[in-house]
Enzyme design. Structure first.
Site, mmCIF file in Angstrom:
data_model
loop_
_atom_site.group_PDB
_atom_site.id
_atom_site.type_symbol
_atom_site.label_atom_id
_atom_site.label_comp_id
_atom_site.label_asym_id
_atom_site.label_seq_id
_atom_site.Cartn_x
_atom_site.Cartn_y
_atom_site.Cartn_z
ATOM 1 N N HIS A 43 32.176 -10.275 56.856
ATOM 2 C CA HIS A 43 32.901 -11.483 56.496
ATOM 3 C C HIS A 43 33.114 -11.584 54.991
ATOM 4 O O HIS A 43 34.171 -12.022 54.534
ATOM 5 C CB HIS A 43 32.132 -12.701 57.004
ATOM 6 C CG HIS A 43 32.895 -13.985 56.926
ATOM 7 N ND1 HIS A 43 33.968 -14.265 57.748
ATOM 8 C CD2 HIS A 43 32.755 -15.065 56.123
ATOM 9 C CE1 HIS A 43 34.440 -15.457 57.469
ATOM 10 N NE2 HIS A 43 33.728 -15.963 56.476
ATOM 11 N N SER A 88 40.119 -17.331 58.508
ATOM 12 C CA SER A 88 39.692 -17.544 59.890
ATOM 13 C C SER A 88 38.411 -18.364 59.941
ATOM 14 O O SER A 88 37.611 -18.350 59.003
ATOM 15 C CB SER A 88 39.435 -16.191 60.566
ATOM 16 O OG SER A 88 38.353 -15.529 59.908
ATOM 17 N N HIS A 89 38.230 -19.080 61.040
ATOM 18 C CA HIS A 89 36.951 -19.699 61.376
ATOM 19 C C HIS A 89 36.744 -19.536 62.881
ATOM 20 O O HIS A 89 36.486 -20.493 63.608
ATOM 21 C CB HIS A 89 36.928 -21.174 60.955
ATOM 22 C CG HIS A 89 35.766 -21.489 60.071
ATOM 23 N ND1 HIS A 89 35.043 -22.652 60.138
ATOM 24 C CD2 HIS A 89 35.177 -20.765 59.084
ATOM 25 C CE1 HIS A 89 34.077 -22.638 59.233
ATOM 26 N NE2 HIS A 89 34.145 -21.507 58.579
ATOM 27 N N ASP A 111 39.539 -23.325 48.561
ATOM 28 C CA ASP A 111 40.040 -22.090 47.956
ATOM 29 C C ASP A 111 41.263 -22.376 47.090
ATOM 30 O O ASP A 111 41.418 -21.808 45.998
ATOM 31 C CB ASP A 111 40.427 -21.083 49.050
ATOM 32 C CG ASP A 111 39.229 -20.318 49.585
ATOM 33 O OD1 ASP A 111 38.263 -20.135 48.825
ATOM 34 O OD2 ASP A 111 39.254 -19.912 50.755
#
Length: 728
Positions: A43, A88-89, A111
């Site tokens: 990740h 993504s999550h 971000d």
């Protein structure tokens, strides 16, 4: 637990642990192992994808910041710029869908904030299994609630996105969130720590145990044990997020910050080590100075906690008090937790003693793996399709209504009505169009944003599907009149350790890269999400593209709805390429996912889309819509429903009527033009293929002798509530 069990339980392989020992020249302690485990996770470290990502073009005339920062940045004009990224999550949303989706939105917003930009738009790209499944419906409902539950109160409009359903996503949904931010060019910030002796300030919420080892969790396959890992899912607070946004923007306006970084995956560890590595300096963190939400936290827990609504700032010593005063005025937590040092290490202190110390460059440079590439065994068989074996329907009216009511093609109104897409009053064209269009107040400028993904096509042809995904985003922006300028992507795949999956990843990137080069749309940011699979197998290879376009005059844009009676309806783009391979029709009506979808003709795709965009800019066209999922018949139905005006067209190529009506290929755009202006449009289209197929008017949709339906019938099928009905 012995040392061997420890590093393995943290997700490090034997070889990686050996490398850690070699780099340090000693045996690491538990805290140091924890730092490596999160920073060298897939990740955070992109171990399996980094060797492939260099294939993407990343430079362009408008690019101010490419990959390597919190987000990419492109210039719009008149001193304005856009920062944007998609992430993504997926894994968090699979086990805790509301908070997984909510914190996905919160994380991508931060971000953008870290670049010095005000977050101004959110989009989401979602994939779920068969909605007839009770758990799938639960995941779908809660993810959508989570997106609205964070985006609405934080004050950032959710203006677009996409939702698709397929059995391949049943055990592992995909939840990708994109954010766009607006900034002045001179306000662009970066996350490089500089200035030995500068202070490190933690801004925002207190630190708790939520999200600990979330980065490691996001780098594993989902299994029956995943439900027990709910503590790895962060908990968001959009109201605290809103305060954090406003405070950070004021700090930027007052030029009080040297650098700013979001605390996302791996928390303080990730932010501090990346800032230090980029600046070639060290950072010392005193964990006993970090404001905590709960007592008894160990230094390693403080360092890798993924508690939300936090930012890390580097501040000159003489400006620390001003920063703390600004934070206090907003009711925002702020504490000096460390300093910039010259030793090049991320050094963790507690009670004045060193609890652990690792060179920052080691943490930021995870090992990279080039995996074996083997063509999947399923591919040759899956690509076989004999159209002659597919029976031609006897009732095209029934087929079209069935397709319009399918979860993959019906209206998404029941989704986007849960989002506030008009907050801040900059939304010109909202959800439901080919792309969202936004204004920049005080100027004529505008921009458009879209997300697209073609997972099924990438499953049937990874390289061609990757190229088609980029081409569709380019076409959608052109349909609203925006010049596509750059993109961000989120690459959602299964385990890269399986050669067939790595083949899908490598080939999809190759196709996307080829399309980016041909269309002139560099990749300026992105995210990779791997290990998206369960015991039932991997998800479809699903690269998602978020693309941004610019409008020189935002008032000159197009929408998809037919708005007038008597308009000439024409198709711009090559005819005769539509195919049933990989089409929604083939799956919905005949229950098959098969064939090799047509690869896009990228040169022709660009020329046709660019021509349509110029027609819109010149005011000759204000109605445009691409022909995509569902083919020509579905696109015409969508345009009639959107505008409330019927249309009558003819098809007559001599091909099978189901291929003409429901075949898919990409590269074609429907336009509607007032009759008196058609000659001007025809002249402007010289050199590209086009064909008049009919005129608008009446109260329904007529396609030759095949389809004859009233608008009410079309609306009844298309307008189904995705949350209220089950699907068989």
């Amino acid at each position: 637990m012995n040392l061997e069990e420890t590093y393995r339980s943290l997700g490090l392989s034997d070889a990686e642990y050996a490398r850690v020992r070699e780099l340090l020249g000693r045996t690491p302690n538990f805290l140091e192992l924890s730092l490596f485990s999160v920073m060298w996770s897939e990740h955070c470290g992109y171990k399996n994808s980094r060797p492939l990502l260099g294939r993407f073009p990343s430079e362009g005339g408008r690019v101010l910041q490419g990959p390597g920062e919190n987000a990419g940045v492109v210039e719009v004009g008149e001193g304005w710029a856009l920062a944007f990224k998609v992430e993504s999550h997926n894994h968090p949303s699979a086990v805790e869908p509301y908070q997984g989706a909510a914190t996905g939105v919160g994380g991508i917003i931060r971000d953008i904030l870290a670049m010095g930009a005000r977050p101004v738009a959110v989009l989401d790209s979602l994939r779920f299994g068969d909605p007839a499944d009770g758990r799938v419906r639960y995941l779908f409902r809660e993810v959508v609630r989570g997106i609205g539950g964070y985006g609405n109160p934080v004050g950032v409009p959710t203006v677009g996105g996409e939702v698709e359903f397929a059995p391949a996503y049943t055990g592992n949904p995909l939840v990708n969130a994109m954010c766009v931010g607006l900034l002045r060019v001179e306000d662009l910030m970066r996350s490089r720590a500089v200035g030995v002796g500068n202070r490190v300030i933690l801004l925002g919420a207190r630190t708790g145990r939520d999200g600990i080892h979330g980065a490691t969790f996001a780098s594993d396959e989902l299994s029956g044990e995943s439900e027990a890992r709910r503590p790895n899912v962060q908990v968001g607070d959009p109201f605290a997020g809103k305060v954090l946004i406003e405070a950070c923007l004021e700090l930027r306006r007052r030029d009080l910050l040297v650098a700013l970084q979001d605390l996302g995956a791996a928390g303080i560890t990730s932010s501090a080590s990346e800032m230090a590595a980029k600046g070639g300096v060290g950072i010392e963190i005193e964990t006993d100075r970090v404001p905590l939400r709960e007592g008894g936290m160990e230094p390693w827990e403080v360092m890798i906690s993924e508690s939300q609504e936090r930012m890390l700032a580097v501040v000159e010593p003489e400006r620390v008090e001003e920063v703390l005063k600004v934070a206090a005025r907003y009711g925002l937590g702020a504490a000096v937790v460390g300093r910039v040092a010259d030793h090049g290490e991320l050094r963790v202190l507690c009670g004045g003693e060193v609890a652990g110390s690792v060179p920052a460059e080691y943490l930021a440079d995870a090992p990279a793996y080039e995996r074996e590439v083997v063509e999947p065994e399923y591919l040759k068989e899956a690509q076989r399709l004999d159209v002659e074996e597919i029976p031609v329907p006897g009732d095209f009216n029934a087929v079209l209504l069935r397709m319009l009511s399918h979860p993959n093609l019906c209206s998404r109104r029941s989704v986007w009505e849960q989002y506030d897409y008009q907050v801040r009053t900059n939304t010109v064209v909202g959800p439901g169009a080919d792309a969202a269009v936004m204004r920049i107040k005080g100027t004529k400028l505008g921009y458009a944003v879209v997300t697209d993904g073609r997972g099924k096509w990438c499953y049937l042809d990874p390289e061609g599907g990757g190229a088609a995904t980029v081409a569709e985003a380019y076409r959608n922006l052109s349909c609203v009149g925006a010049e596509p300028v750059a993109l961000t992507n989120c690459l959602n795949f299964g385990s890269p350790e399986k050669p067939a999956v790595y083949y899908q990843l490598a080939r999809s990137i190759e196709g996307m890269s080829r399309a980016c080069e041909a269309l002139g749309t560099p990749v300026v940011s992105g995210n990779v999400s791997l290990y998206n699979e369960t015991s039932g197998g991997a998800v479809y290879p699903t690269p998602v593209v978020g693309m941004v376009g610019v409008l020189e005059d935002v008032s000159c844009h197009a929408t998809p709805g037919f708005g007038r009676e008597g308009d000439v309806v024409a198709v711009v783009g090559a005819s005769g390429r539509a195919s049933l391979a990989g089409s929604e029709y083939l799956e919905i009506v005949h229950g098959r996912v098969a064939g090799r979808p047509p690869e896009p003709d990228l040169a022709l795709e660009k020329e046709c889309a660019d021509r349509v965009r110029r027609l819109i800019a010149e005011g000759l066209v204000d109605t445009a819509h691409d022909i995509s999922s569902g083919g020509l018949a579905v696109a015409l139905a969508e345009m009639a429903i959107a505008g409330g005006v019927g249309v009558e067209v003819e098809v007559g190529s001599g091909r099978r009527p189901d291929v003409e009506l429901f075949g898919e290929a990409g590269g074609q755009i429907l336009i509607a033009v007032p009759g008196e202006r058609w000659d001007e449009v025809r002249e402007a289209l010289a050199g590209v293929p086009w064909q008049i197929i009919g005129r608008t008017g009446g109260g329904g949709l007529k396609i030759g002798g095949f389809v004859d339906l009233k608008l009410e019938e079309l609306r009844g099928a298309y307008g189904r509530d995705l949350f209220a009905e089950e699907t068989g």
